[in-house]
Design a protein around this motif. Sequence first.
Motif, PDB file in Angstrom:
ATOM      1  N   VAL A   1      -3.764   5.953   0.479  1.00  0.00           N
ATOM      2  CA  VAL A   1      -3.963   6.122  -0.944  1.00  0.00           C
ATOM      3  C   VAL A   1      -4.362   5.322  -1.901  1.00  0.00           C
ATOM      4  CG1 VAL A   1      -2.579   7.583  -2.898  1.00  0.00           C
ATOM      5  CG2 VAL A   1      -2.217   8.176  -0.458  1.00  0.00           C
ATOM      6  N   ALA A   2      -3.684   4.023  -1.861  1.00  0.00           N
ATOM      7  CA  ALA A   2      -3.671   3.270  -2.852  1.00  0.00           C
ATOM      8  C   ALA A   2      -3.396   1.894  -2.336  1.00  0.00           C
ATOM      9  CB  ALA A   2      -3.072   3.632  -4.121  1.00  0.00           C
ATOM     10  N   HIS A   3      -3.863   0.528  -2.851  1.00  0.00           N
ATOM     11  CA  HIS A   3      -3.486  -0.781  -2.271  1.00  0.00           C
ATOM     12  C   HIS A   3      -3.704  -1.769  -3.257  1.00  0.00           C
ATOM     13  CE1 HIS A   3      -4.272  -4.615  -0.056  1.00  0.00           C
ATOM     14  NE2 HIS A   3      -3.527  -3.663   0.870  1.00  0.00           N
ATOM     15  N   ILE A   4      -2.695  -2.606  -3.170  1.00  0.00           N
ATOM     16  CA  ILE A   4      -2.928  -3.707  -4.338  1.00  0.00           C
ATOM     17  C   ILE A   4      -2.385  -5.063  -3.717  1.00  0.00           C
ATOM     18  CG2 ILE A   4      -0.278  -3.475  -4.981  1.00  0.00           C
ATOM     19  CD1 ILE A   4      -0.823  -4.290  -7.788  1.00  0.00           C
ATOM     20  N   ASN A   5      -3.267  -5.982  -3.729  1.00  0.00           N
ATOM     21  CA  ASN A   5      -3.066  -7.193  -2.770  1.00  0.00           C
ATOM     22  C   ASN A   5      -2.141  -8.390  -3.701  1.00  0.00           C
ATOM     23  OD1 ASN A   5      -4.842  -8.378  -4.617  1.00  0.00           O
ATOM     24  ND2 ASN A   5      -6.580  -8.544  -3.168  1.00  0.00           N
TER      25      ASN A   5
ATOM     26  N   THR B   1      -6.899  -3.929  -6.769  1.00  0.00           N
ATOM     27  CA  THR B   1      -6.308  -2.568  -6.520  1.00  0.00           C
ATOM     28  C   THR B   1      -7.493  -1.678  -5.841  1.00  0.00           C
ATOM     29  OG1 THR B   1      -6.625  -1.863  -8.624  1.00  0.00           O
ATOM     30  CG2 THR B   1      -4.574  -2.364  -8.075  1.00  0.00           C
ATOM     31  N   THR B   2      -7.524  -0.952  -4.958  1.00  0.00           N
ATOM     32  CA  THR B   2      -8.021  -0.118  -4.445  1.00  0.00           C
ATOM     33  C   THR B   2      -7.526   1.196  -4.073  1.00  0.00           C
ATOM     34  OG1 THR B   2      -7.629  -0.709  -2.098  1.00  0.00           O
ATOM     35  CG2 THR B   2      -9.652  -1.802  -3.198  1.00  0.00           C
ATOM     36  N   TYR B   3      -8.383   2.468  -4.174  1.00  0.00           N
ATOM     37  CA  TYR B   3      -7.947   3.802  -4.311  1.00  0.00           C
ATOM     38  C   TYR B   3      -8.903   4.658  -3.184  1.00  0.00           C
ATOM     39  CZ  TYR B   3      -5.438   2.340  -8.455  1.00  0.00           C
ATOM     40  OH  TYR B   3      -4.519   1.624  -9.410  1.00  0.00           O
TER      41      TYR B   3
ATOM     42  N   GLY C   1       0.939  -1.126   0.103  1.00  0.00           N
ATOM     43  CA  GLY C   1      -0.084  -0.112  -0.155  1.00  0.00           C
ATOM     44  C   GLY C   1       0.881   1.226  -0.093  1.00  0.00           C
ATOM     45  N   TRP C   2       0.370   2.063  -0.562  1.00  0.00           N
ATOM     46  CA  TRP C   2       0.904   3.533  -0.587  1.00  0.00           C
ATOM     47  C   TRP C   2       0.036   4.422   0.392  1.00  0.00           C
ATOM     48  CZ3 TRP C   2       5.742   5.228  -2.051  1.00  0.00           C
ATOM     49  CH2 TRP C   2       6.152   4.545  -3.110  1.00  0.00           C
ATOM     50  N   TYR C   3       0.649   4.954   1.547  1.00  0.00           N
ATOM     51  CA  TYR C   3      -0.040   5.968   2.340  1.00  0.00           C
ATOM     52  C   TYR C   3       0.429   7.180   2.103  1.00  0.00           C
ATOM     53  CZ  TYR C   3      -1.926   1.858   4.487  1.00  0.00           C
ATOM     54  OH  TYR C   3      -2.654   0.634   4.888  1.00  0.00           O
ATOM     55  N   ARG C   4      -0.187   8.243   2.622  1.00  0.00           N
ATOM     56  CA  ARG C   4       0.509   9.596   2.668  1.00  0.00           C
ATOM     57  C   ARG C   4       0.215  10.515   3.771  1.00  0.00           C
ATOM     58  NH1 ARG C   4      -3.113  12.475  -2.273  1.00  0.00           N
ATOM     59  NH2 ARG C   4      -4.818  12.895  -1.207  1.00  0.00           N
TER      60      ARG C   4
ATOM     61  N   LYS D   1      10.808  -7.820  -9.584  1.00  0.00           N
ATOM     62  CA  LYS D   1      11.650  -6.731  -9.147  1.00  0.00           C
ATOM     63  C   LYS D   1      11.460  -6.483  -7.665  1.00  0.00           C
ATOM     64  CE  LYS D   1      12.315  -4.683 -13.533  1.00  0.00           C
ATOM     65  NZ  LYS D   1      12.234  -3.537 -14.399  1.00  0.00           N
ATOM     66  N   SER D   2      10.282  -7.171  -7.147  1.00  0.00           N
ATOM     67  CA  SER D   2      10.234  -6.697  -5.451  1.00  0.00           C
ATOM     68  C   SER D   2       9.936  -5.255  -5.462  1.00  0.00           C
ATOM     69  CB  SER D   2      11.173  -7.241  -4.672  1.00  0.00           C
ATOM     70  OG  SER D   2      11.492  -8.549  -4.568  1.00  0.00           O
ATOM     71  N   THR D   3       9.184  -4.737  -6.378  1.00  0.00           N
ATOM     72  CA  THR D   3       8.738  -3.405  -6.505  1.00  0.00           C
ATOM     73  C   THR D   3       7.362  -3.005  -6.772  1.00  0.00           C
ATOM     74  OG1 THR D   3      11.046  -2.964  -7.187  1.00  0.00           O
ATOM     75  CG2 THR D   3       9.509  -1.110  -7.485  1.00  0.00           C
ATOM     76  N   VAL D   4       6.850  -1.976  -5.795  1.00  0.00           N
ATOM     77  CA  VAL D   4       5.471  -1.637  -6.153  1.00  0.00           C
ATOM     78  C   VAL D   4       5.549  -0.118  -6.631  1.00  0.00           C
ATOM     79  CG1 VAL D   4       4.963  -0.870  -3.770  1.00  0.00           C
ATOM     80  CG2 VAL D   4       3.034  -1.318  -5.148  1.00  0.00           C
ATOM     81  N   TYR D   5       4.761   0.304  -7.695  1.00  0.00           N
ATOM     82  CA  TYR D   5       4.903   1.699  -8.110  1.00  0.00           C
ATOM     83  C   TYR D   5       3.654   2.540  -7.894  1.00  0.00           C
ATOM     84  CZ  TYR D   5       8.604  -0.514 -10.782  1.00  0.00           C
ATOM     85  OH  TYR D   5       9.562  -1.243 -11.339  1.00  0.00           O
ATOM     86  N   LEU D   6       3.664   3.628  -7.714  1.00  0.00           N
ATOM     87  CA  LEU D   6       2.628   4.707  -7.903  1.00  0.00           C
ATOM     88  C   LEU D   6       2.715   5.666  -8.872  1.00  0.00           C
ATOM     89  CD1 LEU D   6      -0.056   5.094  -6.316  1.00  0.00           C
ATOM     90  CD2 LEU D   6       1.220   6.873  -4.783  1.00  0.00           C
ATOM     91  N   GLN D   7       1.868   5.418  -9.857  1.00  0.00           N
ATOM     92  CA  GLN D   7       1.985   6.486 -10.787  1.00  0.00           C
ATOM     93  C   GLN D   7       0.822   7.579 -10.538  1.00  0.00           C
ATOM     94  OE1 GLN D   7       3.977   6.958 -13.940  1.00  0.00           O
ATOM     95  NE2 GLN D   7       2.986   8.822 -13.898  1.00  0.00           N
TER      96      GLN D   7
END
Length: 115
Positions: A48-52, A57-59, A35-38, A75-81
């Motif tokens: 802000v956004a979550h991906i399981n 995804t939820t926003y 998840g991305w939080y702010r 790549k063990s990476t999550v992105y937020l565009q």
Amino acid sequence: QVQIVESGGGLVQPGGSLRLSCAASGSDFSFYAMGWYRQAPGKQRELVAHINTMYYTTYANSVKGRFTISRDNAKSTVYLQMNGLKPEDTAVYYCNAARRSDEYWGQGTQVTVSS
């Protein structure tokens, strides 16, 4: 144990775009919901956004249609565009990894939207 490092923040004008990255070390990244939080000054941290793990995804309503979360398990990476940025998007953005009772946070990356 999972270590998380966010990157990609910065200063951008209203209407601009940024892409945040969250790199996670450790094993079994694919088993973690991300998840991305702010958190803006004087305000509580918000999701802000979550991906399981199934890529669902939820926003937050405030970012729907402007932000997109994605993950690359290889790549063990999550992105937020983030597109169409507004001054009210200004905050420190944090990445979160969660699996069962385990939860990990990054140190945060500052996003400032200003002309």
